[in-house]
Design an enzyme around this catalytic site. Structure first.
Site, PDB file in Angstrom:
ATOM      1  N   ASP A  51     -10.654   4.184  -1.110  1.00  0.00           N
ATOM      2  CA  ASP A  51     -11.281   3.194  -0.227  1.00  0.00           C
ATOM      3  C   ASP A  51     -12.804   3.183  -0.377  1.00  0.00           C
ATOM      4  O   ASP A  51     -13.449   4.232  -0.365  1.00  0.00           O
ATOM      5  CB  ASP A  51     -10.929   3.504   1.237  1.00  0.00           C
ATOM      6  N   GLY A  69      -5.697   3.694  -7.417  1.00  0.00           N
ATOM      7  CA  GLY A  69      -6.114   3.953  -8.793  1.00  0.00           C
ATOM      8  C   GLY A  69      -5.479   5.185  -9.412  1.00  0.00           C
ATOM      9  O   GLY A  69      -5.903   5.641 -10.474  1.00  0.00           O
ATOM     10  N   ASP A 100       0.831  -1.202   0.000  1.00  0.00           N
ATOM     11  CA  ASP A 100       0.000   0.000   0.000  1.00  0.00           C
ATOM     12  C   ASP A 100       0.873   1.263   0.000  1.00  0.00           C
ATOM     13  O   ASP A 100       1.691   1.454   0.901  1.00  0.00           O
ATOM     14  CB  ASP A 100      -0.875  -0.063   1.270  1.00  0.00           C
TER      15      ASP A 100
HETATM   16  C1  GLA Z   1      -5.437   2.393   2.781  1.00  0.00           C
HETATM   17  C2  GLA Z   1      -5.979   1.248   1.921  1.00  0.00           C
HETATM   18  C3  GLA Z   1      -6.961   0.424   2.720  1.00  0.00           C
HETATM   19  C4  GLA Z   1      -6.306  -0.103   3.974  1.00  0.00           C
HETATM   20  C5  GLA Z   1      -5.710   1.040   4.779  1.00  0.00           C
HETATM   21  C6  GLA Z   1      -4.859   0.546   5.931  1.00  0.00           C
HETATM   22  O1  GLA Z   1      -6.438   3.297   3.099  1.00  0.00           O
HETATM   23  O2  GLA Z   1      -6.562   1.753   0.775  1.00  0.00           O
HETATM   24  O3  GLA Z   1      -7.464  -0.637   1.939  1.00  0.00           O
HETATM   25  O4  GLA Z   1      -5.314  -1.028   3.632  1.00  0.00           O
HETATM   26  O5  GLA Z   1      -4.885   1.871   3.980  1.00  0.00           O
HETATM   27  O6  GLA Z   1      -4.313   1.601   6.661  1.00  0.00           O
END
Ligand code: GLA
Length: 661
Positions: free
Chosen positions: A453, A432, A390
């Protein structure tokens, strides 16, 4: 709030307008939405409600005779010819009156409607088919005349029955999950066979390549992959007292993994960063008790929150981030990650983990920056088979926002993962940004998030889900668009758990669309608290088979008609999966025309959610689809069924995969 009728009836302005939705500002009693006087086509009204598209109020009507009287139109403040709306009156889900398209300056239209017998009345203003600029819409002099009974204002979101569409499982054996599996040459291999049916089931495999064996008791194929690349084909046979099922099973030895979209569970939507070894283990045990591995649910992924947190004063999270040899340390809530991974495996699942290319993760825990090689090795050593990586704080490291800079951290980790002694599916998460669908595969990803998210709201699911239109070309065996995790069941993101805020029909739409999109299916709910409705949503073998279809072609949007959409994807056996979607606030007829899908001739239609054959047609199929709802059909060539001849659409996995390389 219930308002009793005076002699002249109940004025709309006297109802609880806090429950009326309004696309801009808020509904106003006796004024237009901007606070000026109510004026339509030069005529002023003393009373009524000024609102703005899209808007809706839902009312419970009393028994006995009821009449609706009103004047409707665009407020003069919009300007002549500006704004465009449609006023609609719905009685128990059916349209009873519509204004047609109205614009600023149009004279007010009279509504005079007998709604006797209607239980739920909806007064709705649509955007008239375009966007909502200047859509000031007035319900002027709007009165419900009753015989004295009370009119109650309801929540704008209707309460829907939690219809369980999925039929109970049949006793005969049926295979589900991935029928085509990728592995790197010579790597250790272990894959649970997803098969349902009454126990005991005897499992056999014919033609497995040397080095692999079936463990019938544990329902798993295990061993080491052949050293030579290629497609190895075998037949799996499951039999019980009720019958026999056979499955053509392909092992594709090469550089591709995730030949069908990953299915599993991830901790984030449920527990946020408040995770622990016990919670993850309880989840895996609950998934096993629910027998979800029999339907192809595979991964149990630990998201953010398992590492140390350098800034935390919580003793469970604080402390050294790495050991003296540089190895990443889990926090004290995860006393033994290796044991956890073993437990997950023993239950028939695979374990997944999470990190960031930045120095810290999104929740402030330790990331992999500068220690990528150690971390990749550590993840493999613990036994993880999936990594979500991430972006989070990586913007501090990246030198600009060019494409090479966006790709760099993922390419680096992908290369390191590929060097580990066992395979690890790589999930790219960078929300994205920068058209990742076009390069996620080249960066070494097996899936890549195409959006920010997701939330458990209609707005979020609609925007993200239908926003995938046009991305289908980038998805296919070995690389998938990831419109984020499922928001069904009990969720909470670390806050107290609560049921998904999506309506039942929105949840059917969510699952239907994600299956059609060939999206990774990652549950995000509390698996120890599955209710029958959610269980139905995630255990429908025929629906999940669309998601896992070996051809791996994501659906494309083939028709948009008003608020309805049709999406379709070809399946390996020559059939076609078709989704009929209604994005409107009321039930709508949705038509799937064969010409939209690009097929001709007679096709049999099966309702996949309910497991029912509906009939056959030579031109299309129309269904009334619920508000924010979906239906999922599978079309099979009707003559092929009649003559038992092979389907006429010559798609093959091998040819398709070749084309995509
Ligand atoms: C981002 C990701 C989420 C999750 C959080 C964890 O927001 O997009 O899917 O993994 O981090 O902190």
């Amino acid at each position: 709030m219930a308002v009793r009728a005076a002699e002249t009836g109940v004025g709309l302005e006297n109802l609880d307008l806090t429950r009326m939705t309004c696309g801009w500002a808020k509904p106003m009693a006796n004024r237009n939405v901007r606070g000026g006087e109510l004026r339509i086509g030069g005529r002023t009204f003393d009373r009524g409600v000024g609102t703005h598209a899209e808007s809706l109020i839902r009312l419970r009507l009393p028994a006995g005779p009821v009449r609706l009287r009103a004047w409707v139109g665009v407020d003069d403040a919009a300007g002549a010819g500006r704004g465009s709306v449609e006023f609609r009156v719905l009685g128990d889900g059916r349209c009873r009156w519509s204004s047609g398209l109205m614009r600023g300056g149009d004279p007010a239209q009279r509504v005079e409607l007998d709604v006797t017998g209607v239980r739920e009345l909806v007064l709705r203003v649509t955007d008239g088919g375009d966007e909502t600029t200047d859509d000031l819409a007035n319900w002027a002099d709007a009165v419900l005349e009753t015989a004295g009974g009370a009119v109650e204002t309801l929540e704008p979101i209707p309460v829907e029955a939690r219809e369980i569409r999925t039929p109970p499982p049949v006793p005969t054996p049926r295979f589900h999950g991935a029928a085509v599996v990728g592995v790197r040459p010579g790597r250790p291999f272990r894959s649970t066979i997803a098969v349902r049916g009454e126990r005991p089931i005897a499992l056999h495999a014919e033609g497995l390549p040397a080095g692999l064996a079936l463990d019938g008791a544990r329902r798993c194929i295990e061993g080491r992959a052949p050293a030579d690349s290629g497609v190895y084909e075998a037949t799996l046979i499951a039999s019980n007292a009720h019958g026999v099922a056979r499955r053509r099973w392909r092992l594709v030895v090469g550089e591709q993994l995730a030949l069908t979209p990953p299915m599993g569970w991830n901790s984030w939507n449920c527990f946020g960063a408040r995770i622990s070894q016990e919670l993850i283990e309880a989840t895996a045990r609950a998934m096993a008790a629910e027998r979800l591995h029999e339907l192809g649910w595979t991964y149990v992924v630990i998201d953010d929150g398992w590492q140390r947190h350098p800034d935390s004063d919580d003793p469970a999270l604080a402390g050294p981030e790495r050991d003296p040899r540089g190895r990443l340390l889990p926090n004290r809530r995860f006393p033994d990650l290796r044991a956890l991974v073993d437990t997950i495996r023993g239950l028939g699942f695979k374990a997944g983990i999470y990190s960031s290319p930045g120095p810290i993760t999104c929740a402030g825990h330790t990331g992999s920056h500068g220690r990528e090689a150690e971390d990749a090795a550590q993840f493999a050593d613990w036994g993880f088979e999936y990594l979500k990586y991430d972006w989070c704080s990586y913007s501090r490291i990246a030198r600009g926002t060019t494409l090479p800079e966006q790709m760099r951290p993922y390419q680096r980790m992908a290369a390191l993962l590929a060097r580990q002694p066992s395979d690890i599916v790589f999930s790219i998460c960078q929300y994205g940004v920068g058209n990742v669908s076009a390069w996620g595969r080249a960066a070494g990803g097996h899936l890549w998030r195409t959006t920010g998210d997701i939330e458990d709201t209609w707005e979020s699911v609609r925007r993200i889900g239908f926003g995938q239109a046009g991305l289908d070309l980038f998805a296919g065996p070995g690389g998938w668009n990831d419109p984020d995790m499922l928001v069904i069941g009990h969720l909470g993101w670390g806050q107290p758990l609560r049921p998904s805020r999506l309506t039942p029909n929105e949840q059917y739409l969510h699952m239907t669309l994600w299956c059609l999109l060939a999206a990774p299916l990652m549950l995000g709910c509390d698996m120890t608290r599955l209710d029958d409705f959610t269980r139905g949503l995630i255990t429908n073998g025929e629906v999940l088979d669309v998601n896992q279809d070996p051809l791996g072609r994501a659906a494309s949007r083939v028709a948009v008609r008003g608020p309805t959409q049709v999406w379709a994807r070809p399946l390996e056996d020559g059939s076609v999966a078709v989704g009929l979607f209604n994005l409107d606030e009321e039930p709508m007829e949705v038509e799937a025309r064969w010409s939209d899908i690009g097929i001709v001739g007679a096709w049999s239609v099966r309702d996949l959610w309910r497991g029912r054959d509906l009939g056959a047609s030579t031109n299309g199929w129309t269904i009334t689809v619920a508000r924010h709802g979906a239906e999922l059909l599978r079309l099979s060539p009707a003559d092929a069924i009649a003559s038992n001849s092979p389907p006429r659409v010559p798609w093959t996995w091998e040819a398709d995969a070749r084309d995509r390389r």
